[in-house]
Motif scaffolding. Structure first.
Motif, PDB file in Angstrom:
ATOM      1  N   ASP A 151       0.801  -1.229   0.000  1.00 48.38           N
ATOM      2  CA  ASP A 151       0.000   0.000   0.000  1.00 48.38           C
ATOM      3  C   ASP A 151       0.830   1.273   0.000  1.00 48.38           C
ATOM      4  O   ASP A 151       0.296   2.373   0.000  1.00 48.38           O
ATOM      5  CB  ASP A 151      -0.907   0.024   1.256  1.00 48.38           C
ATOM      6  CG  ASP A 151      -1.980  -1.039   1.181  1.00 48.38           C
ATOM      7  OD1 ASP A 151      -2.282  -1.465   0.042  1.00 48.38           O
ATOM      8  OD2 ASP A 151      -2.499  -1.435   2.240  1.00 48.38           O
ATOM      9  N   GLU A 152       2.156   1.098   0.032  1.00 48.99           N
ATOM     10  CA  GLU A 152       3.020   2.266   0.206  1.00 48.99           C
ATOM     11  C   GLU A 152       2.794   3.321  -0.873  1.00 48.99           C
ATOM     12  O   GLU A 152       2.693   4.519  -0.584  1.00 48.99           O
ATOM     13  CB  GLU A 152       4.480   1.804   0.207  1.00 48.99           C
ATOM     14  CG  GLU A 152       5.386   2.734   0.990  1.00 48.99           C
ATOM     15  CD  GLU A 152       6.853   2.270   0.929  1.00 48.99           C
ATOM     16  OE1 GLU A 152       7.712   2.958   1.508  1.00 48.99           O
ATOM     17  OE2 GLU A 152       7.125   1.224   0.276  1.00 48.99           O
ATOM     18  N   THR A 155      -0.552   5.150  -0.527  1.00 46.77           N
ATOM     19  CA  THR A 155      -0.477   6.146   0.546  1.00 46.77           C
ATOM     20  C   THR A 155       0.285   7.388   0.079  1.00 46.77           C
ATOM     21  O   THR A 155      -0.121   8.528   0.306  1.00 46.77           O
ATOM     22  CB  THR A 155       0.233   5.546   1.775  1.00 46.77           C
ATOM     23  OG1 THR A 155      -0.390   4.298   2.080  1.00 46.77           O
ATOM     24  CG2 THR A 155       0.155   6.484   2.973  1.00 46.77           C
ATOM     25  N   TYR A 156       1.421   7.116  -0.612  1.00 47.11           N
ATOM     26  CA  TYR A 156       2.273   8.204  -1.111  1.00 47.11           C
ATOM     27  C   TYR A 156       1.466   9.150  -1.998  1.00 47.11           C
ATOM     28  O   TYR A 156       1.622  10.369  -1.949  1.00 47.11           O
ATOM     29  CB  TYR A 156       3.445   7.592  -1.877  1.00 47.11           C
ATOM     30  CG  TYR A 156       4.487   8.578  -2.357  1.00 47.11           C
ATOM     31  CD1 TYR A 156       5.316   9.236  -1.465  1.00 47.11           C
ATOM     32  CD2 TYR A 156       4.659   8.821  -3.721  1.00 47.11           C
ATOM     33  CE1 TYR A 156       6.294  10.120  -1.912  1.00 47.11           C
ATOM     34  CE2 TYR A 156       5.634   9.700  -4.175  1.00 47.11           C
ATOM     35  CZ  TYR A 156       6.444  10.351  -3.271  1.00 47.11           C
ATOM     36  OH  TYR A 156       7.416  11.221  -3.712  1.00 47.11           O
ATOM     37  N   GLN A 158      -1.627   9.783  -1.901  1.00 47.55           N
ATOM     38  CA  GLN A 158      -2.742  10.472  -1.239  1.00 47.55           C
ATOM     39  C   GLN A 158      -2.301  11.780  -0.587  1.00 47.55           C
ATOM     40  O   GLN A 158      -3.129  12.560  -0.140  1.00 47.55           O
ATOM     41  CB  GLN A 158      -3.371   9.558  -0.159  1.00 47.55           C
ATOM     42  CG  GLN A 158      -4.053   8.309  -0.705  1.00 47.55           C
ATOM     43  CD  GLN A 158      -5.321   8.598  -1.501  1.00 47.55           C
ATOM     44  OE1 GLN A 158      -5.842   9.703  -1.464  1.00 47.55           O
ATOM     45  NE2 GLN A 158      -5.795   7.604  -2.244  1.00 47.55           N
ATOM     46  N   GLN A 159      -1.007  11.948  -0.505  1.00 44.55           N
ATOM     47  CA  GLN A 159      -0.519  13.128   0.207  1.00 44.55           C
ATOM     48  C   GLN A 159       0.132  14.119  -0.745  1.00 44.55           C
ATOM     49  O   GLN A 159       0.582  13.765  -1.830  1.00 44.55           O
ATOM     50  CB  GLN A 159       0.497  12.711   1.273  1.00 44.55           C
ATOM     51  CG  GLN A 159       1.810  12.194   0.662  1.00 44.55           C
ATOM     52  CD  GLN A 159       2.584  11.280   1.595  1.00 44.55           C
ATOM     53  OE1 GLN A 159       2.037  10.685   2.536  1.00 44.55           O
ATOM     54  NE2 GLN A 159       3.879  11.145   1.333  1.00 44.55           N
TER      55      GLN A 159
END
Lengths: 272, 272
Positions: A151-152, A155-156, A158-159
């Protein structure tokens, strides 16, 4: 406009006579199309023909791991594909009709990410990014496929990422040309945060044209979305080329007053 | 403007990726240069480059009996050379960049005579004749050199010849395009009567531009004469091309307002 000679032989009565063809050799803008992961040059050919008709030399190509080299898809890295993009760029920029100071890069998704990085390695005047992807700098030589494990990466994306922390964004931050940035409203792959990161990074751009394509997904899977993007890209390219130094005009209407010389014509246009 | 595709292979890391170059394929005017007796294509290359720079495809070539085929000079006939001109015309008119409906023929002396006759065999829009020669129709297949034996030809050229009585003049009489007719003031080979015969024959021309080059001889042997003719031809070609349907413009000035779109620009120019 410069010209170029070509020596030819003209067949006549079973023999040959020598001739020289002298042709105009205008310097035209070059446009490089970089497809996304899972795509191919085919997706760009119709668009390339429309943009060529504006008076540009276009080049679309297949990244390694795609089309003819599909078997390499599991092993190809960003480094490999960046080298593909550089090789294609160099072919385009050295083409006899191309003005190497007037190159446009057009990339979608992974192709947009690579195109953005290319601006730090080769001169480009224009950069058109549609739903550009974003990856962490680490694992640069790892097969691209493996970057999606876990999921890294999700997540990356999403920011908001700072330009200093990412190779593609650093390239955008240092880019002084014109940028077209296109977002799909319902992009299931590239969240808005990624687009916002690109937008915030591009502080030195000569111009920024940011557009959202309503009711579209990441792949522009229906025809209306494809058309909307083509129209957007074409209009942006037209605006960019008209402001540029070279280009072939579309076919002129027959002029009712053939005595109006070329110089007068141009002056009228430029004073208008 | 149409475009054309070219499939290429791009070398990268010891292998290849496939690409497609898409280039604009404008239809440009074609200009055929026909040199005079004793001349060669070389005389026209500098002029051809200047005219190519206007956005034309030019072809200069060596008539049989000249340059590489000099040994045939004693035996070559008008029929042979006319076939050369036709062969060269066909190469030019079928070139991928050339609009076969926009061909200019540019001929000097014997080359002007052949160019005039060519208009009866192939479509031409423009005809530029400098000091065009004139020969009696008879002995068409006799070696060209032999036509100058005795005084008959000299006498023929001193009189006004009716269009109906001469193949080149008949062609001019039937020609509906634009004509540039250039006379040398001190022409020791082509008397004024020949120029007058051409002028009187061309009753159906769309336009006639007749000019006398002051202080010049038949061969334009000094540099100032050459320059004067080049300027004349170039200006005439510019006027003809601007009134025509196609053409590449010279490089545009950088536009101070890049937001002014191509369409607006063209409209301004065409209403001016």
């Amino acid at each position: 406009m410069p010209s170029q000679d070509e020596n030819i032989l003209i067949a006549v009565d079973g023999g040959n006579i020598a001739g020289t063809l002298v042709m105009p050799a205008p310097k035209l803008p070059g446009v490089l199309f970089v497809h996304g992961w899972g795509g191919s040059q085919q997706q760009y050919l119709a668009r390339a023909r429309q943009i060529a008709a504006l008076g540009c030399v276009c080049l679309a190509f297949d990244l390694r791991g795609h089309a003819g080299t599909r078997p390499q898809q599991e092993t190809v890295s960003r480094e490999n594909n960046l080298r593909d993009v550089i090789a294609a760029y160099d072919v385009l920029a050295s083409h006899r009709l191309v003005d190497p100071a007037s190159i446009a890069l057009v990339g979608s998704s992974y192709g947009g990410y690579l195109a953005a990085i290319l601006t730090s390695l080769r001169p480009a005047k224009w950069l058109a990014l549609r739903a550009p992807a974003l990856y962490m700098d680490q694992d640069w030589n790892v097969p691209k496929r493996q970057l999606h494990r876990g999921d890294e990466l999700l997540t990356y994306r999403q920011q908001l990422v700072m330009a200093a922390d990412n190779r593609a964004l650093r390239a955008c931050a240092a880019f002084h040309g014109d940028i077209l940035l296109v977002e799909s409203e319902h992009d299931q792959v590239i969240p808005h945060a990624v687009i916002a990161s690109y937008l915030e990074a591009a502080t030195q751009a000569h111009s920024m044209t940011y557009r959202m394509l309503r009711e579209t997904d990441h792949g522009l899977t229906d025809e209306a979305s494809q058309r909307a993007y083509t129209t957007l890209l074409l209009n942006w390219m037209k605006e960019m080329i008209v402001g540029s130094t070279s280009g072939l005009p579309e076919r002129r209407k027959q002029d009712s007053d053939s005595k109006l010389g070329g110089q007068t014509r141009r002056n009228l246009a430029e004073n208008g």
